[in-house]
Scaffold this active site. Structure first.
Site, PDB file in Angstrom:
ATOM      1  N   ARG B 122       0.810  -1.237   0.000  1.00  0.00           N
ATOM      2  CA  ARG B 122       0.000   0.000   0.000  1.00  0.00           C
ATOM      3  C   ARG B 122       0.832   1.269   0.000  1.00  0.00           C
ATOM      4  O   ARG B 122       0.386   2.310   0.480  1.00  0.00           O
ATOM      5  CB  ARG B 122      -0.985   0.003   1.171  1.00  0.00           C
ATOM      6  CG  ARG B 122      -1.973  -1.155   1.126  1.00  0.00           C
ATOM      7  CD  ARG B 122      -3.217  -0.905   1.939  1.00  0.00           C
ATOM      8  NE  ARG B 122      -4.069  -2.090   1.883  1.00  0.00           N
ATOM      9  CZ  ARG B 122      -4.043  -3.070   2.793  1.00  0.00           C
ATOM     10  NH1 ARG B 122      -3.232  -2.988   3.829  1.00  0.00           N
ATOM     11  NH2 ARG B 122      -4.840  -4.100   2.657  1.00  0.00           N
ATOM     12  N   LYS B 144       1.995  11.081 -11.752  1.00  0.00           N
ATOM     13  CA  LYS B 144       1.244  10.082 -12.508  1.00  0.00           C
ATOM     14  C   LYS B 144       2.083   8.825 -12.671  1.00  0.00           C
ATOM     15  O   LYS B 144       3.244   8.885 -13.066  1.00  0.00           O
ATOM     16  CB  LYS B 144       0.866  10.615 -13.888  1.00  0.00           C
ATOM     17  CG  LYS B 144      -0.284  11.585 -13.869  1.00  0.00           C
ATOM     18  CD  LYS B 144      -0.747  11.883 -15.293  1.00  0.00           C
ATOM     19  CE  LYS B 144      -1.931  12.818 -15.298  1.00  0.00           C
ATOM     20  NZ  LYS B 144      -2.403  13.100 -16.669  1.00  0.00           N
ATOM     21  N   GLU B 186       7.649  18.594 -25.502  1.00  0.00           N
ATOM     22  CA  GLU B 186       6.950  18.919 -24.252  1.00  0.00           C
ATOM     23  C   GLU B 186       7.391  20.285 -23.726  1.00  0.00           C
ATOM     24  O   GLU B 186       6.591  21.026 -23.142  1.00  0.00           O
ATOM     25  CB  GLU B 186       7.187  17.829 -23.197  1.00  0.00           C
ATOM     26  CG  GLU B 186       6.634  16.450 -23.556  1.00  0.00           C
ATOM     27  CD  GLU B 186       5.105  16.328 -23.425  1.00  0.00           C
ATOM     28  OE1 GLU B 186       4.460  17.275 -22.922  1.00  0.00           O
ATOM     29  OE2 GLU B 186       4.566  15.288 -23.853  1.00  0.00           O
ATOM     30  N   LYS B 232       4.736  23.134 -14.545  1.00  0.00           N
ATOM     31  CA  LYS B 232       3.894  21.973 -14.294  1.00  0.00           C
ATOM     32  C   LYS B 232       3.507  21.906 -12.821  1.00  0.00           C
ATOM     33  O   LYS B 232       2.355  21.600 -12.482  1.00  0.00           O
ATOM     34  CB  LYS B 232       4.601  20.685 -14.725  1.00  0.00           C
ATOM     35  CG  LYS B 232       3.658  19.497 -14.694  1.00  0.00           C
ATOM     36  CD  LYS B 232       4.170  18.305 -15.461  1.00  0.00           C
ATOM     37  CE  LYS B 232       3.161  17.161 -15.397  1.00  0.00           C
ATOM     38  NZ  LYS B 232       3.676  15.939 -16.021  1.00  0.00           N
ATOM     39  N   GLU B 242      -6.608  16.005 -11.264  1.00  0.00           N
ATOM     40  CA  GLU B 242      -7.293  16.258 -12.529  1.00  0.00           C
ATOM     41  C   GLU B 242      -8.800  16.424 -12.379  1.00  0.00           C
ATOM     42  O   GLU B 242      -9.569  16.022 -13.242  1.00  0.00           O
ATOM     43  CB  GLU B 242      -7.009  15.145 -13.536  1.00  0.00           C
ATOM     44  CG  GLU B 242      -6.208  15.661 -14.704  1.00  0.00           C
ATOM     45  CD  GLU B 242      -5.706  14.554 -15.609  1.00  0.00           C
ATOM     46  OE1 GLU B 242      -6.160  13.415 -15.480  1.00  0.00           O
ATOM     47  OE2 GLU B 242      -4.862  14.853 -16.460  1.00  0.00           O
ATOM     48  N   ARG B 247      -5.493  21.200 -15.323  1.00  0.00           N
ATOM     49  CA  ARG B 247      -4.471  20.211 -15.665  1.00  0.00           C
ATOM     50  C   ARG B 247      -4.661  19.685 -17.088  1.00  0.00           C
ATOM     51  O   ARG B 247      -3.710  19.238 -17.725  1.00  0.00           O
ATOM     52  CB  ARG B 247      -4.514  19.063 -14.649  1.00  0.00           C
ATOM     53  CG  ARG B 247      -3.297  18.168 -14.748  1.00  0.00           C
ATOM     54  CD  ARG B 247      -3.106  17.380 -13.472  1.00  0.00           C
ATOM     55  NE  ARG B 247      -2.009  16.438 -13.606  1.00  0.00           N
ATOM     56  CZ  ARG B 247      -1.503  15.754 -12.595  1.00  0.00           C
ATOM     57  NH1 ARG B 247      -1.983  15.910 -11.390  1.00  0.00           N
ATOM     58  NH2 ARG B 247      -0.513  14.908 -12.787  1.00  0.00           N
ATOM     59  N   ASN B 251      -2.497  18.776 -21.735  1.00  0.00           N
ATOM     60  CA  ASN B 251      -2.781  17.810 -22.790  1.00  0.00           C
ATOM     61  C   ASN B 251      -2.718  18.441 -24.187  1.00  0.00           C
ATOM     62  O   ASN B 251      -2.974  17.774 -25.186  1.00  0.00           O
ATOM     63  CB  ASN B 251      -4.173  17.213 -22.548  1.00  0.00           C
ATOM     64  CG  ASN B 251      -4.285  15.810 -23.087  1.00  0.00           C
ATOM     65  OD1 ASN B 251      -3.317  15.057 -23.036  1.00  0.00           O
ATOM     66  ND2 ASN B 251      -5.445  15.473 -23.633  1.00  0.00           N
ATOM     67  N   HIS B 254      -1.745  16.635 -27.418  1.00  0.00           N
ATOM     68  CA  HIS B 254      -1.739  15.204 -27.106  1.00  0.00           C
ATOM     69  C   HIS B 254      -2.948  14.444 -27.656  1.00  0.00           C
ATOM     70  O   HIS B 254      -2.902  13.222 -27.767  1.00  0.00           O
ATOM     71  CB  HIS B 254      -1.648  14.978 -25.595  1.00  0.00           C
ATOM     72  CG  HIS B 254      -0.267  15.221 -25.054  1.00  0.00           C
ATOM     73  ND1 HIS B 254       0.332  16.463 -25.095  1.00  0.00           N
ATOM     74  CD2 HIS B 254       0.648  14.385 -24.479  1.00  0.00           C
ATOM     75  CE1 HIS B 254       1.552  16.377 -24.555  1.00  0.00           C
ATOM     76  NE2 HIS B 254       1.767  15.126 -24.181  1.00  0.00           N
ATOM     77  N   HIS B 258      -1.460  11.557 -29.438  1.00  0.00           N
ATOM     78  CA  HIS B 258      -1.596  10.158 -29.014  1.00  0.00           C
ATOM     79  C   HIS B 258      -2.125   9.285 -30.143  1.00  0.00           C
ATOM     80  O   HIS B 258      -1.686   8.148 -30.333  1.00  0.00           O
ATOM     81  CB  HIS B 258      -2.557  10.048 -27.818  1.00  0.00           C
ATOM     82  CG  HIS B 258      -1.887  10.260 -26.504  1.00  0.00           C
ATOM     83  ND1 HIS B 258      -2.545  10.724 -25.401  1.00  0.00           N
ATOM     84  CD2 HIS B 258      -0.591  10.050 -26.107  1.00  0.00           C
ATOM     85  CE1 HIS B 258      -1.697  10.816 -24.386  1.00  0.00           C
ATOM     86  NE2 HIS B 258      -0.510  10.415 -24.790  1.00  0.00           N
ATOM     87  N   HIS B 273       7.149   9.526 -28.767  1.00  0.00           N
ATOM     88  CA  HIS B 273       6.052  10.281 -28.150  1.00  0.00           C
ATOM     89  C   HIS B 273       6.168  11.788 -28.424  1.00  0.00           C
ATOM     90  O   HIS B 273       5.214  12.434 -28.870  1.00  0.00           O
ATOM     91  CB  HIS B 273       6.019  10.032 -26.641  1.00  0.00           C
ATOM     92  CG  HIS B 273       5.007  10.869 -25.920  1.00  0.00           C
ATOM     93  ND1 HIS B 273       3.650  10.680 -26.052  1.00  0.00           N
ATOM     94  CD2 HIS B 273       5.149  11.944 -25.080  1.00  0.00           C
ATOM     95  CE1 HIS B 273       3.002  11.582 -25.322  1.00  0.00           C
ATOM     96  NE2 HIS B 273       3.892  12.352 -24.727  1.00  0.00           N
TER      97      HIS B 273
END
Lengths: 359, 359
Positions: B122, B144, B186, B232, B242, B247, B251, B254, B258, B273
């Site tokens: 945990r 993330k 980025e 950031k 989010e 936030r 993106n 993206h 993506h 990427h």
């Protein structure tokens, strides 16, 4: 309806626990179920069809997309394979961030469903509907999720709070006897570690509480569940992620209990979790003399555990090598993930209603 | 040493980002590494032995139990099997709650190691040592973690903050050219969505920034990384999980990015990427006219992206059926987990340095 609001330290993570008879068939009346893109009901093959149908039908009234996800029951399936299976199912039905996962079942379903909800798309909403007394008093509060790995209990898991917990007392009437009674081990634990008055209540009402047909049963058992949730909530709120020592007190009876439970699984006489905790509590009570517990109190604890038809010792068999067994149990206790650097941590009772961590 | 303190909303989850040349060989000087029962270093076969040795040796000076855990590199291995493998390794070496996991690698190692750290017992302590420019500016902040599932990028994951992030600028000198340059996609994104001055800085210093041999390289690139982490951090602090919309601005580029990245993986010309994000940013810039972006700004964005040797469009080949391709890309965009109810969410630029979510 009895409603307890659990307030957890972290922002936005308080949630209600609803306790009432007949809730399963009336979920559509609860506003928290509204507004989801779809709802998945996670359950296992042991849950009576009657319960699952009630939940399914009442949710169907307020959401057109409700899906049953049924897994194989039992602690032996509480593993990464089953987690994989649930992820796959959610992906198949295009679960998204606005979907809701409802866990209908005992601790295994709740723990695994909670883990999946906490990790699918980095966290989706979760409602727990525990169906055993053990899950009512043990898993409703605390936000622990997890599964077993490499023969270690709950080695992998998260802390994740549900949006709501729903306790329908009717489910207690259909539980197999041993399954029902094992829940009282955790109930007695709460009283022993921090509430003498609650202990007296449990002592006085044992005949009603173990008899679901008694006219006062629902009234008394609701009080018991409410009290347990409240005690745990108070402790967990002060120590959400087990950083301090207080939450460790909830582990009373579990050090020896977990070991004897694991040991028993390889014998002809496997113990239920609560039964193992009952044995563990008496074991811990006996070594609590050094913390101040009296012989009279130890005898009383033994008698009350027995009055709930719970075991007080494990039958190792007449031909057993006790020295070997003790070595095995010692090793199992050393493997407990609550230990740091292999040192076993014990919770002792100073007196009935007051516990401390042995340093 | 440049030190940025990232403050995240949640209690106890702020952490420092250290940025300096030569840190990998001097980890023993950092007090945060002290006091653990043992340390695991998660890395992959692509990380130069030199880096891994430096980390191993410097940690060995302060902890007698340091173990290397090496996984197979690449996005195709960013899956539940690899997670299982890491869990197994940690269990084998009896990792406990006082153990520390150090992730040395690019985004894949960081994302998977972060997931494991957040779920093993945990949650255990985690230090990130990102080794690519992309990971420095993209993954150092935000917490993330995750892995791919059922062909869906990062379908499973958690939010989990490291105890510390260590950025040794020396690693940039050994990165393959394409790997290095993709990080700037980025970087440019941060400037475009919220910082016109930073954009001007990037426009002026492109020659230095893409040349690790330039005498001013380390000074400039440190400023760039610091700035990106700061931007950031500001956004994430205001919107840790989010829940709000802010936030989502991260993106930018993206959505199409993506999709084109996924599409490209099944062609002879797979995109990195960052390259896909570069293409996605120009695509988004072009549809940002409705939000107020001028033709002149679109041209400038195109020119600056190109000045960082990044692609501005994908070569579909001369014989391609563009209508078919567009259908595929549309479907990929609809599968994005950021969508709700299948509706694609777009981030548009109002002008250079200012973005908004298309409603």
């Amino acid at each position: 309806m009895t409603k307890l609001k659990v307030q957890i330290l972290k922002k936005d993570s308080s949630y209600p626990i609803l306790i009432e008879r007949g809730l399963l068939g009336r979920l559509d009346e609860i506003k928290e179920f509204e507004g989801y893109s779809q709802i998945g009901i996670l359950s296992d093959h042991n849950i009576p069809d009657l319960f699952l149908d009630k939940v399914y039908k009442s949710l169907k009234k307020i959401n057109s997309k409700v899906t049953k996800i049924i897994i194989t029951p039992g602690e032996t399936n509480k593993n990464l394979n089953t987690i994989n299976e649930i992820y796959q199912k959610l992906s198949d039905i295009s679960f998204d961030r606005k979907s809701l996962l409802v866990c209908l079942g005992g601790g295994v379903v709740g723990d695994m469903g909670g883990f999946v909800a906490s990790t699918y798309m980095r966290g989706i909403d979760l409602v727990q509907i525990p169906t055993t007394l053990l899950a009512h008093v043990d898993s409703s509060v605390g936000g622990k999720t997890g599964f077993d790995f490499d023969n270690k209990k709950n080695l992998i898991g998260t802390f994740y709070q549900p949006k709501m917990v729903i306790i329908d007392l009717m489910v207690l009437t259909t539980l197999p006897r041993r399954e029902f009674l094992q829940g009282y081990a955790e109930v007695l634990k709460y009283a022993l570690i921090c509430d003498k008055d609650f202990w007296e209540f449990l002592k006085e009402n044992n005949n009603i509480l173990i008899n679901p047909k008694h006219p006062e049963f629902f009234d008394k058992v609701r009080q018991v569940i409410y009290k347990c949730c409240q005690i745990k909530s108070d402790i967990v709120t002060r120590d959400e992620e087990e950083k301090g020592g207080e939450r460790k007190l909830l582990n009373f009876g579990h050090t020896y209990g977990h070991a004897i439970e694991s040991y028993s699984l390889n014998t002809d006489n496997p113990l239920f979790h609560g039964e193992a905790v009952a044995i563990g509590m008496l074991y811990s009570a006996r070594i609590s003399k050094e913390a101040g517990l009296s012989d009279l109190e130890i005898d009383e604890i033994k008698a009350v555990i027995e009055s709930y038809e719970l075991p007080i010792e494990f039958n190792f068999g007449t031909n057993s090598n006790l020295s070997d067994i003790n070595k095995k149990l010692d090793k199992l206790m050393r493997n407990d993930k609550k230990n740091i650097n292999g040192k076993i941590s014990w919770i002792l009772l100073k007196k009935i209603g007051s516990a401390k961590l042995k340093q």
